[in-house]
Design a protein around this motif. Structure first.
Motif, PDB file in Angstrom:
ATOM      1  N   TRP A  77     -21.312   2.237 -43.922  1.00 48.10           N
ATOM      2  CA  TRP A  77     -20.617   3.499 -44.118  1.00 48.10           C
ATOM      3  C   TRP A  77     -20.593   3.871 -45.603  1.00 48.10           C
ATOM      4  CZ3 TRP A  77     -16.761   5.630 -46.898  1.00 48.10           C
ATOM      5  CH2 TRP A  77     -16.430   6.933 -46.560  1.00 48.10           C
ATOM      6  N   ARG A  83     -23.991   4.989 -46.882  1.00 44.40           N
ATOM      7  CA  ARG A  83     -24.369   6.308 -46.351  1.00 44.40           C
ATOM      8  C   ARG A  83     -23.541   7.411 -47.007  1.00 44.40           C
ATOM      9  NH1 ARG A  83     -25.761   6.498 -39.969  1.00 44.40           N
ATOM     10  NH2 ARG A  83     -27.487   5.017 -39.994  1.00 44.40           N
ATOM     11  N   ASP A 116     -14.586   9.698 -42.604  1.00 46.83           N
ATOM     12  CA  ASP A 116     -15.530  10.802 -42.457  1.00 46.83           C
ATOM     13  C   ASP A 116     -14.860  12.134 -42.774  1.00 46.83           C
ATOM     14  OD1 ASP A 116     -17.552   9.038 -41.697  1.00 46.83           O
ATOM     15  OD2 ASP A 116     -17.157   9.297 -39.561  1.00 46.83           O
ATOM     16  N   ALA A 154     -18.998  14.967 -38.044  1.00 51.48           N
ATOM     17  CA  ALA A 154     -19.018  13.974 -36.966  1.00 51.48           C
ATOM     18  C   ALA A 154     -19.376  14.584 -35.611  1.00 51.48           C
ATOM     19  CB  ALA A 154     -17.650  13.289 -36.874  1.00 51.48           C
ATOM     20  N   ASP A 191     -22.247  15.885 -34.369  1.00 52.67           N
ATOM     21  CA  ASP A 191     -23.558  15.689 -33.762  1.00 52.67           C
ATOM     22  C   ASP A 191     -23.992  14.218 -33.723  1.00 52.67           C
ATOM     23  OD1 ASP A 191     -23.844  15.434 -36.483  1.00 52.67           O
ATOM     24  OD2 ASP A 191     -25.706  16.576 -36.610  1.00 52.67           O
ATOM     25  N   ARG A 192     -23.066  13.313 -33.577  1.00 48.77           N
ATOM     26  CA  ARG A 192     -23.393  11.883 -33.548  1.00 48.77           C
ATOM     27  C   ARG A 192     -23.762  11.453 -32.140  1.00 48.77           C
ATOM     28  NH1 ARG A 192     -18.958  10.600 -37.531  1.00 48.77           N
ATOM     29  NH2 ARG A 192     -20.067  11.026 -39.451  1.00 48.77           N
ATOM     30  N   ASP A 193     -24.772  10.598 -32.063  1.00 52.41           N
ATOM     31  CA  ASP A 193     -25.142  10.039 -30.775  1.00 52.41           C
ATOM     32  C   ASP A 193     -24.305   8.782 -30.511  1.00 52.41           C
ATOM     33  OD1 ASP A 193     -26.284   8.038 -32.353  1.00 52.41           O
ATOM     34  OD2 ASP A 193     -28.334   8.651 -31.939  1.00 52.41           O
ATOM     35  N   ASP A 202     -24.723   5.872 -33.043  1.00 51.34           N
ATOM     36  CA  ASP A 202     -24.083   6.128 -34.337  1.00 51.34           C
ATOM     37  C   ASP A 202     -22.566   5.941 -34.232  1.00 51.34           C
ATOM     38  OD1 ASP A 202     -24.400   6.839 -37.092  1.00 51.34           O
ATOM     39  OD2 ASP A 202     -23.547   8.797 -36.630  1.00 51.34           O
ATOM     40  N   ARG A 203     -21.986   6.394 -33.147  1.00 54.78           N
ATOM     41  CA  ARG A 203     -20.540   6.214 -32.948  1.00 54.78           C
ATOM     42  C   ARG A 203     -20.179   4.744 -32.755  1.00 54.78           C
ATOM     43  NH1 ARG A 203     -21.374  10.802 -29.878  1.00 54.78           N
ATOM     44  NH2 ARG A 203     -21.364   9.611 -27.962  1.00 54.78           N
ATOM     45  N   ARG A 213     -19.937   2.866 -36.113  1.00 54.28           N
ATOM     46  CA  ARG A 213     -18.827   3.450 -36.872  1.00 54.28           C
ATOM     47  C   ARG A 213     -17.463   2.965 -36.363  1.00 54.28           C
ATOM     48  NH1 ARG A 213     -19.842   7.680 -40.269  1.00 54.28           N
ATOM     49  NH2 ARG A 213     -22.004   8.323 -40.392  1.00 54.28           N
TER      50      ARG A 213
END
Length: 174
Positions: A15, A18, A69, A76, A78-80, A83-84, A87
């Motif tokens: 995190w 990124r 975030d 947040a 458009d996360r697939d 990715d979630r 996180r």
């Protein structure tokens, strides 16, 4: 005991790198990640100092990156699912403490010194050279991650708790 915290350390490091990406190519990315991982490791060991603490975070989970975030303005929506998933292992307090350590060399030194008295210090000694004594290449690679103004919103979330955890600064007390 580090292995039990490895999902928290890995996700929180990811995190941070990124949110505050390295400046440069592959070498810069590797150096930035090492610095972030060292700071996150110190922060995680401080936050979860005993085997019981580590077991509890393993059962309950660390909370995720949603507030981080939001604070940093990351989108947040458009996360697939993948990715979630990673996180969800980000620890907000650990990320905040790591940001504090990366931007304050004296605080980082106090934190590493504090680890010597804890359960995590048993076994092979950990070396945090890139956190404690970064050279010019390290600083350049992690310029965003080490910039106090840029990480202030994250560092400020739990800086007080870190200062409480480390106790009074002897230089201020004298």
């Amino acid at each position: 005991m580090q292995a039990d915290l490895s999902p928290v350390i890995a996700a929180t490091t990811q995190w941070l790198t990124r949110a505050y990406p390295p400046a440069g190519g592959a070498l810069a990315a590797a150096l930035c990640e090492v610095q972030a991982r060292q700071a996150v490791t110190v922060a995680a060991w401080l936050r979860y100092p005993t085997a019981m603490d580590v077991a509890l975070v393993g059962m309950a989970g660390p909370g995720g990156s949603d507030r981080l975030d939001w604070v940093t303005g990351a989108d947040a929506t458009d996360r697939d699912a993948e990715d979630r998933a990673w996180r969800s292992w980000v620890d907000e307090v650990v990320a905040s403490w790591a940001a504090c350590l990366l931007t304050d060399p004296e605080l980082a030194g106090r934190a590493v010194a504090d680890l010597a008295r804890g359960e995590h210090a048993t076994g092979s000694p950990a070396v945090f050279r890139r956190l404690l004594a970064p050279d010019a290449t390290d600083r350049s690679a992690a310029a965003l991650l080490r910039h106090p103004d840029l990480v202030a919103s994250v560092a400020g979330l739990h800086r007080g708790a870190l200062l409480d955890r480390l106790g009074p600064d002897e230089a201020l007390a004298a």
